[in-house]
Design a protein around this motif. Structure first.
Motif, PDB file in Angstrom:
ATOM      1  N   ASP A 164      59.334 113.327  89.666  1.00 13.44           N
ATOM      2  CA  ASP A 164      59.000 113.525  91.083  1.00 13.44           C
ATOM      3  C   ASP A 164      60.200 113.266  91.981  1.00 13.44           C
ATOM      4  OD1 ASP A 164      56.339 114.146  90.456  1.00 13.44           O
ATOM      5  OD2 ASP A 164      55.749 112.033  90.529  1.00 13.44           O
ATOM      6  N   GLN A 165      60.932 112.204  91.701  1.00 15.00           N
ATOM      7  CA  GLN A 165      62.140 111.879  92.470  1.00 15.00           C
ATOM      8  C   GLN A 165      63.139 113.021  92.400  1.00 15.00           C
ATOM      9  OE1 GLN A 165      63.119 109.263  94.413  1.00 15.00           O
ATOM     10  NE2 GLN A 165      65.208 110.027  94.666  1.00 15.00           N
ATOM     11  N   VAL A 166      63.350 113.542  91.202  1.00  9.81           N
ATOM     12  CA  VAL A 166      64.339 114.600  90.998  1.00  9.81           C
ATOM     13  C   VAL A 166      63.889 115.892  91.678  1.00  9.81           C
ATOM     14  CG1 VAL A 166      65.449 116.050  89.251  1.00  9.81           C
ATOM     15  CG2 VAL A 166      65.258 113.578  88.893  1.00  9.81           C
ATOM     16  N   MET A 167      62.633 116.264  91.520  1.00 14.01           N
ATOM     17  CA  MET A 167      62.129 117.520  92.099  1.00 14.01           C
ATOM     18  C   MET A 167      62.020 117.466  93.616  1.00 14.01           C
ATOM     19  SD  MET A 167      59.095 118.604  89.500  1.00 14.01           S
ATOM     20  CE  MET A 167      58.573 119.904  90.623  1.00 14.01           C
ATOM     21  N   ASP A 168      61.521 116.358  94.130  1.00 15.67           N
ATOM     22  CA  ASP A 168      61.231 116.264  95.567  1.00 15.67           C
ATOM     23  C   ASP A 168      62.438 115.889  96.413  1.00 15.67           C
ATOM     24  OD1 ASP A 168      58.626 116.844  94.881  1.00 15.67           O
ATOM     25  OD2 ASP A 168      57.931 114.766  95.031  1.00 15.67           O
ATOM     26  N   LYS A 169      63.341 115.107  95.852  1.00 19.91           N
ATOM     27  CA  LYS A 169      64.459 114.605  96.656  1.00 19.91           C
ATOM     28  C   LYS A 169      65.827 115.024  96.130  1.00 19.91           C
ATOM     29  CE  LYS A 169      61.901 110.712  98.467  1.00 19.91           C
ATOM     30  NZ  LYS A 169      61.769 109.272  98.565  1.00 19.91           N
ATOM     31  N   ASP A 170      66.142 114.647  94.895  1.00 21.51           N
ATOM     32  CA  ASP A 170      67.499 114.826  94.388  1.00 21.51           C
ATOM     33  C   ASP A 170      67.897 116.293  94.254  1.00 21.51           C
ATOM     34  OD1 ASP A 170      67.467 112.109  94.323  1.00 21.51           O
ATOM     35  OD2 ASP A 170      67.608 111.911  92.151  1.00 21.51           O
ATOM     36  N   GLY A 171      67.068 117.109  93.616  1.00 25.53           N
ATOM     37  CA  GLY A 171      67.385 118.532  93.444  1.00 25.53           C
ATOM     38  C   GLY A 171      67.594 119.244  94.768  1.00 25.53           C
ATOM     39  N   PRO A 172      66.622 119.127  95.707  1.00 30.42           N
ATOM     40  CA  PRO A 172      66.827 119.780  96.999  1.00 30.42           C
ATOM     41  C   PRO A 172      68.053 119.254  97.757  1.00 30.42           C
ATOM     42  CG  PRO A 172      64.505 119.271  96.705  1.00 30.42           C
ATOM     43  CD  PRO A 172      65.249 118.618  95.569  1.00 30.42           C
ATOM     44  N   GLU A 173      68.324 117.951  97.648  1.00 30.76           N
ATOM     45  CA  GLU A 173      69.499 117.406  98.342  1.00 30.76           C
ATOM     46  C   GLU A 173      70.795 117.915  97.725  1.00 30.76           C
ATOM     47  OE1 GLU A 173      71.650 113.239  99.537  1.00 30.76           O
ATOM     48  OE2 GLU A 173      69.482 113.223  99.240  1.00 30.76           O
ATOM     49  N   LEU A 174      70.843 118.028  96.405  1.00 34.87           N
ATOM     50  CA  LEU A 174      72.037 118.598  95.768  1.00 34.87           C
ATOM     51  C   LEU A 174      72.264 120.020  96.270  1.00 34.87           C
ATOM     52  CD1 LEU A 174      71.642 117.311  92.107  1.00 34.87           C
ATOM     53  CD2 LEU A 174      73.392 116.632  93.763  1.00 34.87           C
ATOM     54  N   ASN A 175      71.203 120.785  96.371  1.00 37.00           N
ATOM     55  CA  ASN A 175      71.324 122.152  96.891  1.00 37.00           C
ATOM     56  C   ASN A 175      71.834 122.132  98.332  1.00 37.00           C
ATOM     57  OD1 ASN A 175      70.699 125.133  96.685  1.00 37.00           O
ATOM     58  ND2 ASN A 175      69.428 124.564  98.430  1.00 37.00           N
ATOM     59  N   ARG A 176      71.273 121.243  99.160  1.00 37.97           N
ATOM     60  CA  ARG A 176      71.679 121.160 100.570  1.00 37.97           C
ATOM     61  C   ARG A 176      73.149 120.772 100.719  1.00 37.97           C
ATOM     62  NH1 ARG A 176      66.607 118.868 101.237  1.00 37.97           N
ATOM     63  NH2 ARG A 176      67.435 116.778 101.195  1.00 37.97           N
ATOM     64  N   LYS A 177      73.707 120.090  99.739  1.00 36.30           N
ATOM     65  CA  LYS A 177      75.107 119.653  99.850  1.00 36.30           C
ATOM     66  C   LYS A 177      76.080 120.631  99.189  1.00 36.30           C
ATOM     67  CE  LYS A 177      74.304 114.988 100.884  1.00 36.30           C
ATOM     68  NZ  LYS A 177      75.064 113.978 101.483  1.00 36.30           N
ATOM     69  N   ILE A 178      75.704 121.205  98.044  1.00 34.49           N
ATOM     70  CA  ILE A 178      76.653 122.065  97.328  1.00 34.49           C
ATOM     71  C   ILE A 178      76.779 123.428  98.012  1.00 34.49           C
ATOM     72  CG2 ILE A 178      75.118 123.117  95.588  1.00 34.49           C
ATOM     73  CD1 ILE A 178      78.656 121.720  94.945  1.00 34.49           C
ATOM     74  N   VAL A 179      75.705 123.920  98.629  1.00 33.31           N
ATOM     75  CA  VAL A 179      75.758 125.245  99.271  1.00 33.31           C
ATOM     76  C   VAL A 179      76.758 125.269 100.425  1.00 33.31           C
ATOM     77  CG1 VAL A 179      74.413 126.916 100.605  1.00 33.31           C
ATOM     78  CG2 VAL A 179      73.494 126.011  98.472  1.00 33.31           C
ATOM     79  N   PRO A 180      76.670 124.366 101.402  1.00 32.57           N
ATOM     80  CA  PRO A 180      77.665 124.427 102.481  1.00 32.57           C
ATOM     81  C   PRO A 180      79.081 124.113 101.999  1.00 32.57           C
ATOM     82  CG  PRO A 180      76.178 122.572 102.826  1.00 32.57           C
ATOM     83  CD  PRO A 180      75.651 123.352 101.659  1.00 32.57           C
ATOM     84  N   ALA A 181      79.214 123.250 100.990  1.00 31.54           N
ATOM     85  CA  ALA A 181      80.541 122.943 100.461  1.00 31.54           C
ATOM     86  C   ALA A 181      81.157 124.212  99.882  1.00 31.54           C
ATOM     87  CB  ALA A 181      80.459 121.857  99.395  1.00 31.54           C
ATOM     88  N   MET A 182      80.371 124.969  99.150  1.00 33.27           N
ATOM     89  CA  MET A 182      80.900 126.207  98.553  1.00 33.27           C
ATOM     90  C   MET A 182      81.233 127.234  99.624  1.00 33.27           C
ATOM     91  SD  MET A 182      79.296 128.268  95.384  1.00 33.27           S
ATOM     92  CE  MET A 182      80.083 129.737  94.725  1.00 33.27           C
TER      93      MET A 182
END
Length: 187
Positions: A164-182
């Motif tokens: 739940d932690q990974v699906m609800d928080k960590d995964g979406p946050e990784l996406n939110r950070k790696i997309v603008p960085a790229m």
């Protein structure tokens, strides 16, 4: 409360940057993000049995972000297939070198890169089944990441809800950070 991780994703020097330079920056950024999420799991009271388990979680996060980079390169940045492949392979190689260096320090001599490449190839086939849209990874995409990390962490009482932690928080946050960085690195 942990401080948010700051990611530098703008170039100091103006001008064009090679795919190799961009790949190096993306590998470093993804490593920092994956490390941060692995540390965050511990901060959320999930329990690692050992450093190998923690490294395996970091590796799953790295592969997840590599999949996002590939989708973003194709769908949004519209990078030609040949260049996209060069970029993703270069990022993977640089990630593998970071894993190799850190694993040597933690676990001693060994070839940690080949296992990483084999895992990338396996996960690429698995993630290929899942959609990535303008809103980010689909629910099954995130669930797969959560499932893989759950398998690593085990289902002890402390780690039962890690998915739940990974699906609800960590995964979406990784996406939110790696997309603008790229996006920034390609500007």
């Amino acid at each position: 409360m942990a401080l948010p991780l700051r990611i530098k994703s703008r170039w100091n020097k103006e001008g064009d940057h090679s795919l190799e330079e961009i790949a190096g920056a993306l590998a470093f950024i993804s490593w920092r993000l994956a490390q941060d999420k692995a540390i965050n799991l511990h901060g959320e009271d999930f329990i690692y049995e050992n450093d190998r388990q923690r490294m395996d979680v970091i590796i799953e996060y790295l592969i997840f972000m590599l999949q996002i980079m590939d989708r973003l390169a194709r769908q949004e940045l519209e990078i030609e297939d040949e260049d996209r492949e060069k970029l993703i392979v270069a990022v993977a190689k640089k990630q593998a070198q970071i894993i190799q260096d850190n694993s040597l320090d933690l676990f001693g001599p060994g070839d940690y890169m080949q296992a990483f490449f084999a895992q990338i190839n396996q996960r690429a086939g698995e993630y290929a089944e899942f959609r990535y849209t303008d809103d980010g990874p689909s629910y099954p995409f995130l669930r797969h990441l959560g499932y893989e990390i759950q398998q690593i962490m085990g289902e002890s009482q402390e780690n039962r809800w890690v998915i739940d932690q990974v699906m609800d928080k960590d995964g979406p946050e990784l996406n939110r950070k790696i997309v603008p960085a790229m996006r920034d690195l390609f500007e």
